[in-house]
Design a protein around this motif. Structure first.
Motif, PDB file in Angstrom:
ATOM      1  N   UNK A 101     -33.648  -3.179 -41.534  1.00 33.79           N
ATOM      2  CA  UNK A 101     -33.378  -1.954 -42.296  1.00 33.79           C
ATOM      3  C   UNK A 101     -34.547  -0.980 -42.260  1.00 33.79           C
ATOM      4  N   UNK A 102     -35.767  -1.487 -42.030  1.00 30.56           N
ATOM      5  CA  UNK A 102     -36.926  -0.613 -41.955  1.00 30.56           C
ATOM      6  C   UNK A 102     -37.317  -0.050 -43.320  1.00 30.56           C
ATOM      7  N   UNK A 263     -26.397  -6.199 -39.154  1.00 32.79           N
ATOM      8  CA  UNK A 263     -27.675  -6.298 -38.440  1.00 32.79           C
ATOM      9  C   UNK A 263     -27.566  -5.660 -37.057  1.00 32.79           C
ATOM     10  N   UNK A 264     -26.474  -5.939 -36.357  1.00 31.41           N
ATOM     11  CA  UNK A 264     -26.249  -5.347 -35.038  1.00 31.41           C
ATOM     12  C   UNK A 264     -26.156  -3.837 -35.137  1.00 31.41           C
ATOM     13  N   UNK A 265     -25.513  -3.343 -36.188  1.00 29.16           N
ATOM     14  CA  UNK A 265     -25.436  -1.889 -36.383  1.00 29.16           C
ATOM     15  C   UNK A 265     -26.831  -1.282 -36.542  1.00 29.16           C
ATOM     16  N   UNK A 266     -27.685  -1.895 -37.353  1.00 27.59           N
ATOM     17  CA  UNK A 266     -29.042  -1.373 -37.543  1.00 27.59           C
ATOM     18  C   UNK A 266     -29.835  -1.364 -36.241  1.00 27.59           C
ATOM     19  N   UNK A 267     -29.672  -2.397 -35.427  1.00 29.35           N
ATOM     20  CA  UNK A 267     -30.351  -2.433 -34.125  1.00 29.35           C
ATOM     21  C   UNK A 267     -29.808  -1.330 -33.219  1.00 29.35           C
ATOM     22  N   UNK A 268     -28.510  -1.082 -33.287  1.00 26.14           N
ATOM     23  CA  UNK A 268     -27.910   0.002 -32.497  1.00 26.14           C
ATOM     24  C   UNK A 268     -28.452   1.364 -32.912  1.00 26.14           C
ATOM     25  N   UNK A 269     -28.727   1.538 -34.206  1.00 25.77           N
ATOM     26  CA  UNK A 269     -29.321   2.792 -34.682  1.00 25.77           C
ATOM     27  C   UNK A 269     -30.702   2.980 -34.059  1.00 25.77           C
TER      28      UNK A 269
END
Length: 289
Positions: A101-102, A263-269
């Motif tokens: 999430x950063x 989690x995959x969505x956040x990495x894609x961002x």
């Protein structure tokens, strides 16, 4: 069509988080055929491209560059990947979500979304008059980064107002929150008082039963409350890119599947931002006339 370059870059970003948060082997007595880093990255790739276990392993057999990057000496059987996912504790997926999430900007938005749990076809369930409940998920989205900071998953019909405060309490353990946006489903004076007590500005619409409530909504700036659409956008992107249903059968594995999907969505961002940065860098340095 799967782009080899984006696939490898996604695997690199994903592996960077997994190595920090997951141990290399589950036990010192492990056979050590595969590391947990390799298997977790493969699970993320399978989730990203919406593949089943058998189909993904067939793709992995011809993806030689991916095998070299992950250091795979042999291809895992599809049941190995499945058993690994079932064996991993839900806490591990939650920690990975937090790590991806950063840093939060403090401006957040909350909106619920539902995922189907049915495994039979829709026509069969309608003819058989089967009523299968869906999973209700409520992610907390950062307005600036559009990343998912925290989530709440449930299979019950719990009202949004009952979810809000416990969800934000978990979010505040890792992120600072200055404002929270929500629709009329979160209209509750208890929520507003609790948020103001914690020095959080609630941007929540009132249900308009009286002229005074209409006046309160008019006083709310559209520029501030209007950012709530980003939460709806994130929910739409997650369902469109990674599927609007869950394939697991038990509720606890369904929750893990949703955490992995977020989690995959956040990495894609992160991958999308990196691509935009590289394109801008190339244009400014090599495409000038």
């Amino acid at each position: 069509m799967i782009s080899p370059g984006r696939l490898l870059k996604f695997a690199e970003l994903c592996l960077g988080v997994v190595v920090r948060e997951v141990s290399e082997y589950s036990s010192r007595y492990s056979r050590k055929d595969f590391t947990q880093w390799q298997l977790m990255t493969l699970c993320c790739l399978m989730q990203k491209y919406k593949r089943k276990y058998r189909d993904f392993i067939e793709i992995l057999e011809v993806a030689t560059k991916l095998q070299e990057f992950l250091g795979l000496e042999k291809i895992p059987h599809f049941t190995t990947l499945n058993k690994f996912f079932l064996r991993m504790r839900a806490k591990v997926f939650a920690i990975m979500l937090y790590a991806s999430s950063g840093k939060s900007s403090g401006d957040t938005s909350v909106d619920s979304v539902s995922f189907d749990r049915r495994h039979a076809s829709r026509s069969y369930t309608e003819r058989a008059k089967m009523h299968i409940k869906s999973i209700k998920s409520t992610p907390v989205v950062d307005i600036e980064t559009q990343k998912i900071l925290e989530r709440h998953n449930t299979t019950t019909r719990k009202h949004d107002s009952q979810i809000m405060l416990p969800l934000l309490k978990k979010t505040r353990q890792r992120h600072k929150i200055k404002t929270v946006r929500g629709d009329c489903g979160y209209d509750d004076q208890k929520i507003r008082k609790s948020l103001r007590k914690d020095k959080i500005r609630p941007l929540i619409k009132h249900r308009e039963f009286k002229p005074l409530q209409k006046a309160w909504n008019k006083r709310m700036k559209k520029k501030d409350y209007g950012q709530r659409w980003k939460s709806e956008t994130v929910n739409s992107v997650v369902k469109r890119k990674y599927g609007d249903d869950v394939s697991s059968k038990k509720w606890n594995t369904q929750f893990k599947e949703l955490d992995l999907r977020y989690f995959v969505y956040n990495i894609d961002v992160d991958l999308r931002k990196l691509s935009v940065y590289l394109i801008g860098f190339l244009r400014s340095n090599f495409l000038q006339v």
